[in-house]
Motif scaffolding. Structure first.
Motif, short mmCIF file in Angstrom:
data_model
loop_
_atom_site.label_atom_id
_atom_site.label_comp_id
_atom_site.label_asym_id
_atom_site.label_seq_id
_atom_site.Cartn_x
_atom_site.Cartn_y
_atom_site.Cartn_z
N ALA A 134 36.20 92.54 26.93
CA ALA A 134 37.46 91.81 26.79
C ALA A 134 38.62 92.78 26.57
O ALA A 134 39.73 92.60 27.09
CB ALA A 134 37.37 90.83 25.63
N ILE A 135 38.37 93.84 25.81
CA ILE A 135 39.40 94.87 25.59
C ILE A 135 39.72 95.55 26.91
O ILE A 135 40.90 95.78 27.24
CB ILE A 135 38.93 95.88 24.52
CG1 ILE A 135 38.92 95.20 23.14
CG2 ILE A 135 39.81 97.13 24.51
CD1 ILE A 135 38.24 96.00 22.06
N ASN A 147 37.41 97.45 16.30
CA ASN A 147 36.67 98.69 16.08
C ASN A 147 36.22 98.82 14.62
O ASN A 147 35.10 99.25 14.33
CB ASN A 147 37.53 99.89 16.47
CG ASN A 147 36.74 101.17 16.51
OD1 ASN A 147 35.73 101.27 17.20
ND2 ASN A 147 37.18 102.17 15.77
N ARG A 148 37.11 98.42 13.73
CA ARG A 148 36.75 98.45 12.30
C ARG A 148 35.57 97.54 12.03
O ARG A 148 34.62 97.93 11.34
CB ARG A 148 37.96 98.03 11.46
CG ARG A 148 37.69 97.99 9.95
CD ARG A 148 38.89 97.46 9.18
NE ARG A 148 39.27 96.11 9.58
CZ ARG A 148 38.63 95.01 9.19
NH1 ARG A 148 37.57 95.10 8.39
NH2 ARG A 148 39.04 93.82 9.59
N LYS A 149 35.60 96.34 12.58
CA LYS A 149 34.50 95.39 12.38
C LYS A 149 33.20 95.93 12.97
O LYS A 149 32.11 95.79 12.37
CB LYS A 149 34.84 94.04 13.02
CG LYS A 149 35.88 93.21 12.27
CD LYS A 149 36.03 91.85 12.92
CE LYS A 149 36.88 90.89 12.07
NZ LYS A 149 38.31 91.16 12.16
N GLY A 175 37.68 101.62 26.18
CA GLY A 175 38.78 100.79 25.71
C GLY A 175 39.60 101.48 24.63
O GLY A 175 40.83 101.36 24.61
N LEU A 176 38.93 102.20 23.75
CA LEU A 176 39.65 102.93 22.71
C LEU A 176 40.53 104.01 23.32
O LEU A 176 41.70 104.17 22.93
CB LEU A 176 38.66 103.55 21.72
CG LEU A 176 37.90 102.57 20.81
CD1 LEU A 176 36.82 103.30 20.03
CD2 LEU A 176 38.86 101.86 19.85
N ILE A 177 40.00 104.75 24.28
CA ILE A 177 40.78 105.81 24.92
C ILE A 177 41.98 105.23 25.66
O ILE A 177 43.10 105.72 25.54
CB ILE A 177 39.90 106.64 25.88
CG1 ILE A 177 38.79 107.34 25.11
CG2 ILE A 177 40.75 107.68 26.63
CD1 ILE A 177 37.74 107.98 26.00
N GLU A 178 41.74 104.18 26.43
CA GLU A 178 42.82 103.56 27.20
C GLU A 178 43.96 103.09 26.32
O GLU A 178 45.12 103.06 26.74
CB GLU A 178 42.27 102.37 28.00
CG GLU A 178 41.46 102.75 29.22
CD GLU A 178 40.97 101.53 29.98
OE1 GLU A 178 41.17 100.39 29.49
OE2 GLU A 178 40.38 101.70 31.07
#
Length: 673
Positions: free
Chosen positions: A305-306, A320-322, A374-377
């Motif tokens: 979804a991200i 990400n924290r979860k 997704g984190l990098i993007e």
């Protein structure tokens, strides 16, 4: 002022200066350095390309070429295989496309297919492709979207847009992609919710709970809507919009996408809990009414979804924290954890779907790495790198790629799992691309630019106290790129301070240069033998020299600070000279004729019993080199910097010690004619 008072004032100013340096340092600089220097990344990348080159089936536990797997390693296949291999695989899926536009799950050599197995796969045959048999796992709804995404990746990477016009059984690829989309919008679209449906599975899984095998829709199936299938469709629609030149089609795809995004938010997103509802059931749930399924957090579906662009940065950070909290609670290793908590024992009839087994809470890099994408993007570089590292490390530790892992990290399922290889390569490429280009600047070519090649052991690297950021124009060269310089230097070990940025500032302030480019490759704790022929760092030295030559870079000075480890090792004067002559030859034999400046350095607190921590043999070797060769000069005598205030830990220089160290180098360079 007495001497003690003066010392404490000086030390205090030194501490304040060190603190000011640290506050100015860009946190992402550390991450950039770690990424660029991480050799595990190189090893995993090499291993991944090697394993993908050996076949297209998902892994050694599968004979089929699955589209949902191939979609995640097609770009690696393009790196290692001819174009015909890639297009043949894509075309094969189109050969078996159904009349309604549906796409098969996978295909296999017909000789390996058990066509007469009652209760097994319901094979599909094609006259235009008689060498294979194909089948469709009907519980999942990602085959069509996976093929659209795979074709998109092929066209984008190859630039072969003409492939879309190639004809397979009377229809172009472009038409067949449209048919695949139409299948989803007619056969799988639920008008009540405005979303596509599938059988009930665990997040992105392809096993339903009602059967031991669980891959075939039948009268026992509980139909539902989940985030994974719909997010995959949004990504596919984005791909189609980019592939087509037809504005009417672009508008059509955009309208479908917008409707899906709106309905996902309306029906699947739990705003209060900040997570996705696992399923919207259309004909009842297969799980007991007493079971609260909405306590489960789906990692894979959330990651997709991200990637589909459905979340804000704040929501991504929260997701990400979860996930990290779930990993800790589950005792798992990475965010590849499929979900937390799991479905209870017995919820799925399949024997492998026990809690934390297979798709019910197993740890899958295949999806964890997609969260890294997704984190990098979305700019979460530090988080992405930190969470990628354990995925890379276990590949090296297990000497290969695996389908999934237990909570303790034991590899399970298919070995040589190409999906894991593919998603990791993409994560590596994205990470490296960011690191290579972050704050990159053109190489300085002005006449007054001085280039310093620096190496040796820890005091030539980043193991000192304080982090210094130059106030002048100083660049850090690494593997063909240059960056604004600051501590820690990229290319040398350690994450502390170094002498070289301070020296560069002093050179510019003294009008010895208008700018300085540093090429640091120092490595902590090594003897001189490591840099000489046969040593483990000799290749690094030669590669750096040859890269400089290739780019037309000629250093003005070659600065060597090393000797402490050879003091401990009792290296003789003769051996030290012999090995340094070999190092000198690495430069001279390749046309690098810059002056070599050798520091007199041997002091180590472990050797205090004789010569006050210094080595007469090493010092003599360093001084003899300067006498023997006209192109070798003596640098600073850092053995004299042995006071407590000069060495932060007894070995490495304090902030004040670095300043005096730099002054010594400045004086030495001024004396070179």
């Amino acid at each position: 002022m007495n001497k003690i008072g003066k010392f404490f004032l000086t030390a205090t100013l030194g501490c304040l200066t060190a603190s000011a340096w640290a506050n100015e340092v860009d946190d992402l600089r550390i991450v950039q350095k770690q990424i660029l220097e991480n050799r595990t990344i190189d090893e995993v990348n090499r291993m991944a390309h090697q394993i993908v080159a050996s076949g297209l089936n998902a892994g050694d536990g599968y004979g089929e070429v699955w589209i949902r797997d191939f979609n995640t390693f097609i770009q690696v296949t393009m790196d290692v295989s001819p174009d015909s291999v890639v297009t043949h695989a894509l075309n094969t899926f189109f050969h078996f496309q159904g009349k309604t536009g549906d796409i098969v799950d996978g295909y296999i050599d017909i000789k390996k297919a058990d066509l007469d197995n009652v209760g097994g796969y319901k094979y599909r045959l094609a006259d235009s492709c008689p060498q294979y048999a194909a089948h469709k796992n009907t519980v999942e709804t990602d085959h069509e979207t996976s093929l659209i995404q795979a074709v998109y990746q092929y066209v984008k990477k190859s630039g072969n847009k003409a492939y879309l016009k190639s004809v397979i059984n009377g229809k172009t690829v472009e038409q067949r992609l449209e048919d695949a989309l139409n299948f989803l919008m007619t056969e799988k679209f639920n008008k009540q919710y405005g979303l596509i449906i599938g059988a009930t599975t665990a997040d992105w899984g392809d096993v339903q709970p009602e059967h031991a095998w669980g891959v075939e829709i039948d009268e026992n199936t509980h139909f539902s809507i989940d985030i994974y299938d719909n997010a995959m469709l949004i990504i596919a629609l984005n791909n189609l919009m980019e592939l087509t030149d037809d504005q009417a089609k672009k508008d059509k795809y955009a309208a479908i996408k917008d409707g899906l995004a709106k309905n996902i938010r309306k029906h699947l997103w739990d705003e209060e809990k900040g997570k996705y509802i696992p399923h919207i059931y259309l004909n009842g749930s297969p799980f007991p009414a007493s079971f609260d399924e909405n306590q489960i957090y789906y990692h894979g579906g959330t990651a997709v979804a991200i990637l589909a662009g459905l979340h804000s940065k704040e929501e991504i950070a929260d997701a990400n924290r979860k996930m990290l909290e779930n990993v800790k609670a589950a005792g798992a290793q990475t965010i590849g954890l499929t979900m937390y908590p799991t479905y209870p024992a017995g919820a799925f009839q399949g024997v492998g779907m026990y809690p934390y087994g297979y798709q019910n809470g197993g740890d899958w890099t295949w999806f964890g790495a997609r969260m890294i994408w997704g984190l990098i993007e979305n700019g979460f570089i530090k988080e992405a790198y930190t969470e990628l590292v354990p995925m890379l490390n276990r590949v090296v530790a297990n000497k290969g790629f695996n389908e999934w892992y237990t909570q303790s990290g034991e590899p399970k399922g298919s070995g040589t799992f190409r999906g894991e290889a593919g998603v990791l390569v993409k994560a590596i490429e994205m990470m490296r691309d960011w690191a290579k280009n972050y704050r990159a600047v053109p190489m300085v070519k002005e006449e007054g630019n001085k280039i310093l090649f620096t190496f040796g052991q820890s005091n030539s690297a980043n193991h000192g106290q304080g982090l210094y950021k130059p106030h002048n124009k100083v660049l850090n060269y690494f593997e063909g790129m240059t960056y604004p310089s600051q501590d820690p230097l990229i290319g040398a070990t350690g994450e502390g301070g170094s002498v070289w940025n301070i020296l560069a500032d002093k050179m510019i302030d003294a009008k010895m240069a208008s700018s300085v480019t540093l090429i640091p490759i120092g490595v902590g704790g090594v003897e001189i033998s490591a840099w000489a022929e046969g040593g483990f760092l000799n290749g690094k030295l030669i590669e750096t020299i040859e890269q400089m030559k290739k780019q037309g870079i000629e250093p003005d000075y070659i600065l060597w600070h090393q000797g402490e480890s050879d003091n401990i090792a009792n290296t003789s004067t003769e051996d030290y000279i012999r090995m340094f002559e070999n190092i000198r030859g690495a430069f001279r034999s390749r046309g690098i004729n810059a002056p070599i400046v050798v520091a007199v350095a041997s002091y180590h607190p472990n050797c205090l019993e004789e010569d006050k921590g210094c080595s007469r043999e090493i010092r003599e070797a360093q001084m003899q080199l300067a006498k023997k060769y006209k192109d070798i000069y003596l640098g600073p005598d850092t053995d004299k910097l042995d006071k407590a205030y000069q060495r932060a830990d007894g070995v490495h220089f304090s902030s004040l010690g670095q300043q005096e160290h730099a002054e010594g180098w400045l004086k030495a360079l001024k004396n070179i004619k």
